[in-house]
Design a protein around this motif. Structure first.
Motif, PDB file in Angstrom:
ATOM      1  N   GLU A   1       0.828  -1.205   0.000  1.00 33.28           N
ATOM      2  CA  GLU A   1       0.000   0.000   0.000  1.00 33.28           C
ATOM      3  C   GLU A   1       0.864   1.257   0.000  1.00 33.28           C
ATOM      4  O   GLU A   1       0.594   2.221  -0.726  1.00 33.28           O
ATOM      5  N   THR A   2       1.907   1.250   0.818  1.00 30.22           N
ATOM      6  CA  THR A   2       2.792   2.410   0.889  1.00 30.22           C
ATOM      7  C   THR A   2       3.518   2.629  -0.427  1.00 30.22           C
ATOM      8  O   THR A   2       3.643   3.762  -0.911  1.00 30.22           O
ATOM      9  N   LEU A   3       4.002   1.557  -1.032  1.00 30.04           N
ATOM     10  CA  LEU A   3       4.692   1.658  -2.311  1.00 30.04           C
ATOM     11  C   LEU A   3       3.754   2.190  -3.395  1.00 30.04           C
ATOM     12  O   LEU A   3       4.167   2.987  -4.256  1.00 30.04           O
ATOM     13  N   SER A   4       2.503   1.788  -3.358  1.00 28.59           N
ATOM     14  CA  SER A   4       1.530   2.265  -4.343  1.00 28.59           C
ATOM     15  C   SER A   4       1.295   3.768  -4.200  1.00 28.59           C
ATOM     16  O   SER A   4       1.235   4.491  -5.201  1.00 28.59           O
ATOM     17  N   VAL A   5       1.164   4.228  -2.970  1.00 28.39           N
ATOM     18  CA  VAL A   5       0.950   5.662  -2.734  1.00 28.39           C
ATOM     19  C   VAL A   5       2.136   6.460  -3.256  1.00 28.39           C
ATOM     20  O   VAL A   5       1.978   7.487  -3.930  1.00 28.39           O
ATOM     21  N   ILE A   6       3.345   5.994  -2.956  1.00 28.61           N
ATOM     22  CA  ILE A   6       4.545   6.704  -3.415  1.00 28.61           C
ATOM     23  C   ILE A   6       4.625   6.692  -4.938  1.00 28.61           C
ATOM     24  O   ILE A   6       4.951   7.708  -5.568  1.00 28.61           O
ATOM     25  N   ALA A   7       4.310   5.558  -5.544  1.00 27.90           N
ATOM     26  CA  ALA A   7       4.432   5.430  -6.994  1.00 27.90           C
ATOM     27  C   ALA A   7       3.502   6.393  -7.724  1.00 27.90           C
ATOM     28  O   ALA A   7       3.885   6.991  -8.737  1.00 27.90           O
ATOM     29  N   TYR A   8       2.290   6.573  -7.216  1.00 27.11           N
ATOM     30  CA  TYR A   8       1.311   7.392  -7.926  1.00 27.11           C
ATOM     31  C   TYR A   8       1.329   8.867  -7.520  1.00 27.11           C
ATOM     32  O   TYR A   8       0.804   9.705  -8.249  1.00 27.11           O
ATOM     33  N   LEU A   9       1.912   9.189  -6.365  1.00 23.95           N
ATOM     34  CA  LEU A   9       1.927  10.588  -5.916  1.00 23.95           C
ATOM     35  C   LEU A   9       3.331  11.189  -5.910  1.00 23.95           C
ATOM     36  O   LEU A   9       3.501  12.324  -5.487  1.00 23.95           O
ATOM     37  N   GLN A  10       4.336  10.444  -6.333  1.00 22.62           N
ATOM     38  CA  GLN A  10       5.716  10.941  -6.270  1.00 22.62           C
ATOM     39  C   GLN A  10       5.932  12.170  -7.170  1.00 22.62           C
ATOM     40  O   GLN A  10       5.227  12.311  -8.194  1.00 22.62           O
ATOM     41  N   PRO A  11       6.896  13.009  -6.759  1.00 20.85           N
ATOM     42  CA  PRO A  11       7.640  12.996  -5.491  1.00 20.85           C
ATOM     43  C   PRO A  11       6.741  13.437  -4.348  1.00 20.85           C
ATOM     44  O   PRO A  11       5.993  14.414  -4.476  1.00 20.85           O
ATOM     45  N   VAL A  12       6.818  12.715  -3.231  1.00 20.14           N
ATOM     46  CA  VAL A  12       5.881  12.953  -2.137  1.00 20.14           C
ATOM     47  C   VAL A  12       6.618  12.861  -0.802  1.00 20.14           C
ATOM     48  O   VAL A  12       7.442  11.967  -0.609  1.00 20.14           O
ATOM     49  N   PRO A  13       6.365  13.795   0.134  1.00 19.96           N
ATOM     50  CA  PRO A  13       6.997  13.699   1.453  1.00 19.96           C
ATOM     51  C   PRO A  13       6.385  12.567   2.267  1.00 19.96           C
ATOM     52  O   PRO A  13       5.241  12.154   2.038  1.00 19.96           O
ATOM     53  N   ARG A  14       7.141  12.079   3.192  1.00 19.93           N
ATOM     54  CA  ARG A  14       6.700  10.960   4.016  1.00 19.93           C
ATOM     55  C   ARG A  14       5.432  11.282   4.800  1.00 19.93           C
ATOM     56  O   ARG A  14       4.571  10.423   5.002  1.00 19.93           O
ATOM     57  N   SER A  15       5.308  12.537   5.218  1.00 19.43           N
ATOM     58  CA  SER A  15       4.129  12.927   5.998  1.00 19.43           C
ATOM     59  C   SER A  15       2.849  12.787   5.191  1.00 19.43           C
ATOM     60  O   SER A  15       1.805  12.403   5.719  1.00 19.43           O
ATOM     61  N   ARG A  16       2.920  13.080   3.893  1.00 20.86           N
ATOM     62  CA  ARG A  16       1.722  12.960   3.054  1.00 20.86           C
ATOM     63  C   ARG A  16       1.375  11.494   2.828  1.00 20.86           C
ATOM     64  O   ARG A  16       0.196  11.134   2.767  1.00 20.86           O
ATOM     65  N   VAL A  17       2.379  10.641   2.704  1.00 17.24           N
ATOM     66  CA  VAL A  17       2.119   9.206   2.565  1.00 17.24           C
ATOM     67  C   VAL A  17       1.409   8.695   3.821  1.00 17.24           C
ATOM     68  O   VAL A  17       0.451   7.917   3.742  1.00 17.24           O
ATOM     69  N   SER A  18       1.870   9.156   4.991  1.00 17.34           N
ATOM     70  CA  SER A  18       1.226   8.758   6.243  1.00 17.34           C
ATOM     71  C   SER A  18      -0.207   9.254   6.296  1.00 17.34           C
ATOM     72  O   SER A  18      -1.106   8.552   6.782  1.00 17.34           O
TER      73      SER A  18
ATOM     74  N   ILE B   1      13.176   1.310   1.164  1.00 16.37           N
ATOM     75  CA  ILE B   1      14.482   1.881   0.811  1.00 16.37           C
ATOM     76  C   ILE B   1      15.559   0.800   0.842  1.00 16.37           C
ATOM     77  O   ILE B   1      16.416   0.715  -0.039  1.00 16.37           O
ATOM     78  N   ALA B   2      15.507  -0.057   1.889  1.00 20.56           N
ATOM     79  CA  ALA B   2      16.497  -1.128   1.999  1.00 20.56           C
ATOM     80  C   ALA B   2      16.411  -2.100   0.830  1.00 20.56           C
ATOM     81  O   ALA B   2      17.422  -2.682   0.421  1.00 20.56           O
ATOM     82  N   ARG B   3      15.235  -2.244   0.256  1.00 23.09           N
ATOM     83  CA  ARG B   3      15.063  -3.149  -0.870  1.00 23.09           C
ATOM     84  C   ARG B   3      15.346  -2.486  -2.200  1.00 23.09           C
ATOM     85  O   ARG B   3      15.251  -3.123  -3.253  1.00 23.09           O
ATOM     86  N   GLY B   4      15.678  -1.207  -2.160  1.00 20.59           N
ATOM     87  CA  GLY B   4      16.021  -0.514  -3.384  1.00 20.59           C
ATOM     88  C   GLY B   4      14.837  -0.117  -4.231  1.00 20.59           C
ATOM     89  O   GLY B   4      15.001   0.269  -5.394  1.00 20.59           O
ATOM     90  N   LEU B   5      13.619  -0.192  -3.677  1.00 18.50           N
ATOM     91  CA  LEU B   5      12.417   0.158  -4.430  1.00 18.50           C
ATOM     92  C   LEU B   5      12.090   1.636  -4.343  1.00 18.50           C
ATOM     93  O   LEU B   5      11.431   2.187  -5.226  1.00 18.50           O
ATOM     94  N   VAL B   6      12.532   2.280  -3.274  1.00 14.40           N
ATOM     95  CA  VAL B   6      12.222   3.693  -3.016  1.00 14.40           C
ATOM     96  C   VAL B   6      13.492   4.383  -2.557  1.00 14.40           C
ATOM     97  O   VAL B   6      14.365   3.760  -1.942  1.00 14.40           O
ATOM     98  N   GLU B   7      13.594   5.679  -2.846  1.00 14.65           N
ATOM     99  CA  GLU B   7      14.708   6.472  -2.361  1.00 14.65           C
ATOM    100  C   GLU B   7      14.241   7.901  -2.111  1.00 14.65           C
ATOM    101  O   GLU B   7      13.184   8.309  -2.602  1.00 14.65           O
ATOM    102  N   GLU B   8      15.020   8.635  -1.323  1.00 12.81           N
ATOM    103  CA  GLU B   8      14.746  10.055  -1.100  1.00 12.81           C
ATOM    104  C   GLU B   8      15.527  10.865  -2.126  1.00 12.81           C
ATOM    105  O   GLU B   8      16.722  10.660  -2.300  1.00 12.81           O
ATOM    106  N   ARG B   9      14.809  11.802  -2.771  1.00 13.57           N
ATOM    107  CA  ARG B   9      15.453  12.608  -3.797  1.00 13.57           C
ATOM    108  C   ARG B   9      14.877  14.027  -3.734  1.00 13.57           C
ATOM    109  O   ARG B   9      13.707  14.243  -4.032  1.00 13.57           O
TER     110      ARG B   9
END
Length: 241
Positions: free
Chosen positions: A130-147, A162-170
């Protein structure tokens, strides 16, 4: 001895029946029954709760689940953390932002990250999906908005992504300065996509990402407007009184 005297003596020898029941537990026993559990008693339960949780848990939540005072829970958590460190475990119990959760030790992070990226753990949890989906469709997005979209804290899940290399901060948000989350090229590769434009449309099952974002903004605006009207009405009533 006459028959009358014998009858009187028999009456005196019979125990008196007051008709009352035997006394119940004393107040001292009741207090003893209400004695809170010890640290040794709640430690295994706290370990179970923390292992089941997908996010770090605050002491007040753990105290409610364990039926123990918050100070005792905090003391037990500290003792568990010290015990894991002293015994040289590969994991640690640490406190982040007031909440407690398990984490691997820093000295093993490189090996674990390499194993994860190599596909050692292929399945994502429901929360991570669910979190990955939110980031994918709303990126770039701050963590607070995902929450805000998910309605829960996503710190632990984001760290996993991030540890799995699927998401990063940019980059950072212009207004808050918070880091912006985006998906990586590895994410696209895992899905077999060349670019984000090839992401499947989430309609008609869900509203379009932009429509969802607009609806959330409108809801926030309406909530703020209603709050302002109520505050103004309350102030008018005070002035009239």
């Amino acid at each position: 001895m006459t028959k009358d005297s014998v009858a009187k003596d028999s009456v005196r020898e019979e125990p008196a029946d007051s008709g009352t029941a035997s006394p119940g537990p004393t107040s001292t026993q009741s207090i003893a029954d209400a004695t809170p559990p010890s640290a040794e008693e709640i430690a295994p339960l706290l370990e179970c709760l923390l292992l089941m949780a997908e996010e770090p848990l605050e002491p007040v939540v753990l105290a409610e689940a364990a039926g123990a005072p918050v100070p005792l829970v905090e003391q037990t958590l500290r003792e568990l953390a010290d015990r894991y460190t002293m015994s040289g475990r590969g994991f640690q119990l640490r406190q982040l932002g007031g909440a407690w959760g398990y984490a691997t030790r820093p000295e093993y992070h490189d090996r674990i990250a390499a194993w994860v990226r190599a596909g050692g753990q292929n399945r994502l949890s429901q929360a991570a999906m669910e979190t990955l989906s939110v980031i994918a469709y709303l990126q770039p997005v701050p963590r607070s908005r995902v929450s805000a979209v998910r309605g829960v804290t996503v710190d632990a899940v984001v760290r996993t992504l991030i540890a799995r290399g699927l998401v990063e901060e940019r980059g950072t948000d212009d207004h808050s300065g918070a880091g912006l989350l985006v998906t990586t090229s590895y994410f696209l590769g895992r899905l077999g996509l060349n670019s984000l434009s090839e992401l499947p449309d989430i309609a008609p099952l869900l509203p379009d990402a932009s429509a969802l974002e607009a609806e959330l903004s409108n809801l926030a605006d309406r909530t703020g407007s209603e709050s302002g009207v109520m505050e103004q009405a309350s102030a008018d009533e005070e002035n009239q009184s």
